[in-house]
Motif scaffolding. Sequence first.
Motif, PDB file in Angstrom:
ATOM      1  N   ILE A 127       0.692  -1.241   0.009  1.00  0.00           N
ATOM      2  CA  ILE A 127       0.011   0.016  -0.207  1.00  0.00           C
ATOM      3  C   ILE A 127       0.905   1.333  -0.102  1.00  0.00           C
ATOM      4  CG2 ILE A 127      -2.071   1.306   1.102  1.00  0.00           C
ATOM      5  CD1 ILE A 127      -2.194  -1.450   2.629  1.00  0.00           C
ATOM      6  N   ALA A 128       0.943   1.844  -1.019  1.00  0.00           N
ATOM      7  CA  ALA A 128       2.188   2.880  -1.468  1.00  0.00           C
ATOM      8  C   ALA A 128       1.588   4.139  -0.715  1.00  0.00           C
ATOM      9  CB  ALA A 128       2.384   2.950  -2.770  1.00  0.00           C
ATOM     10  N   ARG A 129       0.160   4.497  -0.904  1.00  0.00           N
ATOM     11  CA  ARG A 129      -0.400   5.814  -0.261  1.00  0.00           C
ATOM     12  C   ARG A 129      -1.677   5.534  -0.081  1.00  0.00           C
ATOM     13  NH1 ARG A 129       3.762   7.101  -3.203  1.00  0.00           N
ATOM     14  NH2 ARG A 129       5.055   8.434  -2.602  1.00  0.00           N
ATOM     15  N   LEU A 130      -2.523   6.025   0.815  1.00  0.00           N
ATOM     16  CA  LEU A 130      -3.838   6.013   1.283  1.00  0.00           C
ATOM     17  C   LEU A 130      -3.913   7.399   1.977  1.00  0.00           C
ATOM     18  CD1 LEU A 130      -5.965   3.271   2.555  1.00  0.00           C
ATOM     19  CD2 LEU A 130      -6.436   5.383   3.045  1.00  0.00           C
ATOM     20  N   ALA A 131      -5.216   8.225   1.323  1.00  0.00           N
ATOM     21  CA  ALA A 131      -5.405   9.478   1.886  1.00  0.00           C
ATOM     22  C   ALA A 131      -6.826   9.609   1.601  1.00  0.00           C
ATOM     23  CB  ALA A 131      -4.711  10.591   1.187  1.00  0.00           C
ATOM     24  N   ILE A 132      -7.448  10.674   2.537  1.00  0.00           N
ATOM     25  CA  ILE A 132      -9.055  10.933   2.596  1.00  0.00           C
ATOM     26  C   ILE A 132      -9.007  12.605   2.462  1.00  0.00           C
ATOM     27  CG2 ILE A 132     -11.040  10.702   3.606  1.00  0.00           C
ATOM     28  CD1 ILE A 132      -9.950   8.107   3.035  1.00  0.00           C
ATOM     29  N   ASP A 133      -9.786  13.041   1.904  1.00  0.00           N
ATOM     30  CA  ASP A 133     -10.244  14.424   1.835  1.00  0.00           C
ATOM     31  C   ASP A 133     -10.624  14.845   3.241  1.00  0.00           C
ATOM     32  OD1 ASP A 133     -10.738  16.838  -0.415  1.00  0.00           O
ATOM     33  OD2 ASP A 133     -11.650  17.267   1.458  1.00  0.00           O
ATOM     34  N   LYS A 134      -9.943  15.975   3.860  1.00  0.00           N
ATOM     35  CA  LYS A 134     -10.135  16.466   5.239  1.00  0.00           C
ATOM     36  C   LYS A 134     -11.668  16.748   5.321  1.00  0.00           C
ATOM     37  CE  LYS A 134      -8.334  21.019   4.994  1.00  0.00           C
ATOM     38  NZ  LYS A 134      -7.255  21.903   5.149  1.00  0.00           N
ATOM     39  N   ARG A 135     -12.204  17.065   4.170  1.00  0.00           N
ATOM     40  CA  ARG A 135     -13.717  17.607   4.427  1.00  0.00           C
ATOM     41  C   ARG A 135     -14.663  16.226   4.741  1.00  0.00           C
ATOM     42  NH1 ARG A 135     -12.940  21.065  -0.631  1.00  0.00           N
ATOM     43  NH2 ARG A 135     -11.556  19.396  -0.885  1.00  0.00           N
ATOM     44  N   VAL A 136     -14.206  14.997   4.640  1.00  0.00           N
ATOM     45  CA  VAL A 136     -14.800  13.990   4.855  1.00  0.00           C
ATOM     46  C   VAL A 136     -13.876  12.824   5.656  1.00  0.00           C
ATOM     47  CG1 VAL A 136     -16.502  13.914   3.085  1.00  0.00           C
ATOM     48  CG2 VAL A 136     -14.334  12.887   2.458  1.00  0.00           C
ATOM     49  N   GLN A 137     -13.125  13.250   6.517  1.00  0.00           N
ATOM     50  CA  GLN A 137     -12.208  12.267   7.258  1.00  0.00           C
ATOM     51  C   GLN A 137     -13.105  11.986   8.541  1.00  0.00           C
ATOM     52  OE1 GLN A 137      -8.499  14.269   7.972  1.00  0.00           O
ATOM     53  NE2 GLN A 137      -7.792  13.965   5.947  1.00  0.00           N
ATOM     54  N   LYS A 138     -12.578  11.054   8.980  1.00  0.00           N
ATOM     55  CA  LYS A 138     -13.335  10.351  10.448  1.00  0.00           C
ATOM     56  C   LYS A 138     -14.712   9.968   9.911  1.00  0.00           C
ATOM     57  CE  LYS A 138     -10.286  12.742  13.181  1.00  0.00           C
ATOM     58  NZ  LYS A 138      -9.312  11.486  13.271  1.00  0.00           N
ATOM     59  N   ARG A 139     -15.025   9.486   8.727  1.00  0.00           N
ATOM     60  CA  ARG A 139     -16.674   9.112   8.463  1.00  0.00           C
ATOM     61  C   ARG A 139     -16.661   7.592   7.673  1.00  0.00           C
ATOM     62  NH1 ARG A 139     -20.173  13.901   5.503  1.00  0.00           N
ATOM     63  NH2 ARG A 139     -21.642  12.293   6.325  1.00  0.00           N
ATOM     64  N   GLY A 140     -15.532   6.981   8.039  1.00  0.00           N
ATOM     65  CA  GLY A 140     -15.301   5.580   7.599  1.00  0.00           C
ATOM     66  C   GLY A 140     -14.786   5.407   6.143  1.00  0.00           C
ATOM     67  N   ILE A 141     -14.454   6.437   5.439  1.00  0.00           N
ATOM     68  CA  ILE A 141     -13.940   6.276   4.022  1.00  0.00           C
ATOM     69  C   ILE A 141     -12.631   5.354   4.332  1.00  0.00           C
ATOM     70  CG2 ILE A 141     -13.320   7.319   1.916  1.00  0.00           C
ATOM     71  CD1 ILE A 141     -15.477   9.161   2.496  1.00  0.00           C
ATOM     72  N   GLY A 142     -11.758   5.746   4.965  1.00  0.00           N
ATOM     73  CA  GLY A 142     -10.450   5.020   5.197  1.00  0.00           C
ATOM     74  C   GLY A 142     -10.600   3.575   5.466  1.00  0.00           C
ATOM     75  N   LYS A 143     -11.479   3.359   6.313  1.00  0.00           N
ATOM     76  CA  LYS A 143     -11.605   1.913   6.824  1.00  0.00           C
ATOM     77  C   LYS A 143     -12.223   1.137   5.578  1.00  0.00           C
ATOM     78  CE  LYS A 143     -14.366  -0.975   9.756  1.00  0.00           C
ATOM     79  NZ  LYS A 143     -15.620  -0.914  10.763  1.00  0.00           N
ATOM     80  N   PHE A 144     -13.144   1.729   4.819  1.00  0.00           N
ATOM     81  CA  PHE A 144     -13.720   1.198   3.635  1.00  0.00           C
ATOM     82  C   PHE A 144     -12.545   0.896   2.663  1.00  0.00           C
ATOM     83  CE2 PHE A 144     -15.337   1.928  -0.532  1.00  0.00           C
ATOM     84  CZ  PHE A 144     -16.129   0.908  -0.720  1.00  0.00           C
ATOM     85  N   LEU A 145     -11.667   1.679   2.234  1.00  0.00           N
ATOM     86  CA  LEU A 145     -10.697   1.500   1.371  1.00  0.00           C
ATOM     87  C   LEU A 145      -9.629   0.629   1.817  1.00  0.00           C
ATOM     88  CD1 LEU A 145      -9.950   5.374  -0.121  1.00  0.00           C
ATOM     89  CD2 LEU A 145     -11.324   3.614  -0.861  1.00  0.00           C
ATOM     90  N   LEU A 146      -9.137   0.594   2.948  1.00  0.00           N
ATOM     91  CA  LEU A 146      -8.382  -0.329   3.580  1.00  0.00           C
ATOM     92  C   LEU A 146      -9.007  -1.631   3.528  1.00  0.00           C
ATOM     93  CD1 LEU A 146      -5.420  -1.018   4.800  1.00  0.00           C
ATOM     94  CD2 LEU A 146      -6.459  -0.235   7.056  1.00  0.00           C
ATOM     95  N   LEU A 147     -10.222  -1.736   4.030  1.00  0.00           N
ATOM     96  CA  LEU A 147     -10.830  -3.037   3.886  1.00  0.00           C
ATOM     97  C   LEU A 147     -10.984  -3.797   2.357  1.00  0.00           C
ATOM     98  CD1 LEU A 147     -13.502  -3.098   6.726  1.00  0.00           C
ATOM     99  CD2 LEU A 147     -11.315  -4.172   6.610  1.00  0.00           C
TER     100      LEU A 147
END
Lengths: 182, 52
Positions: free
Chosen positions: A95-115
């Motif tokens: 996993i070279a990079r993973l990032a979420i736009d700060k306007r929607v951080q902490k709303r489960g998108i990072g978890k969704f992408l990692l899963l």
Amino acid sequence: MDPISEDELGIELLSTRYNLSLFDSGDPELDDFIKNDALKEQQELLSKTHLCFYRNHVAGFFTITADSIRVKKDRLDESQIVEDCEYPAYPCILIARLAIDKRVQKRGIGKFLLLLIIGFALDGPLGCRYLSVDPKTDAVEYYKKFGFNFWTSSKRRMYLNIRDVTRELRPDESLDPWIKNE
Amino acid sequence: MAKPVELGLTLEGKEADEFLKNESNADFTSSQVDLFREAKRIYRSHRTQFKF
């Protein structure tokens, strides 16, 4: 903030048709990568980047690449020998990079992408012994929640052993209707 | 240009020993196993969007 349902998220491979100028993860290095380097790397087949869309905006992205881990030893570990054939290197997805736009951080998108990435490693068409990541310092604890760990005291990279995860999931029934589980 | 990721890591000596020792000692909590099941479900639901 309420979590965003995965039904509201879409995944697309990065291409020239997407406007990334407004993406802002709060990390200048990651923002610079997605705006200036990710497409070039993809065109050179060094990595592939997938964008995550929420309400027609780029909400996040991840970049993965094929990798291997070579373990130099005088004598190979028994798991590296299959039917007398030696495998001195292990296949791996980085996993070279993973990032979420700060306007929607902490709303489960990072978890969704990692899963999604873990699911790809577990269930996708590639033989993959490990998932690995070089996390930012503030993301180390996050990756630990998903089973990643540093296995060397140098703490160069975090790993998730896909073989062991697969063993844990063995009782899980197949979702394929034409395969009958024992 | 962003810093390139390091590919083809080679582990030697102490690092190789630590890696082989720890990789065989992976232990997952029940909540992590649940996450892995969710990961398979998510991938199967979205795999047509996943290009490789």
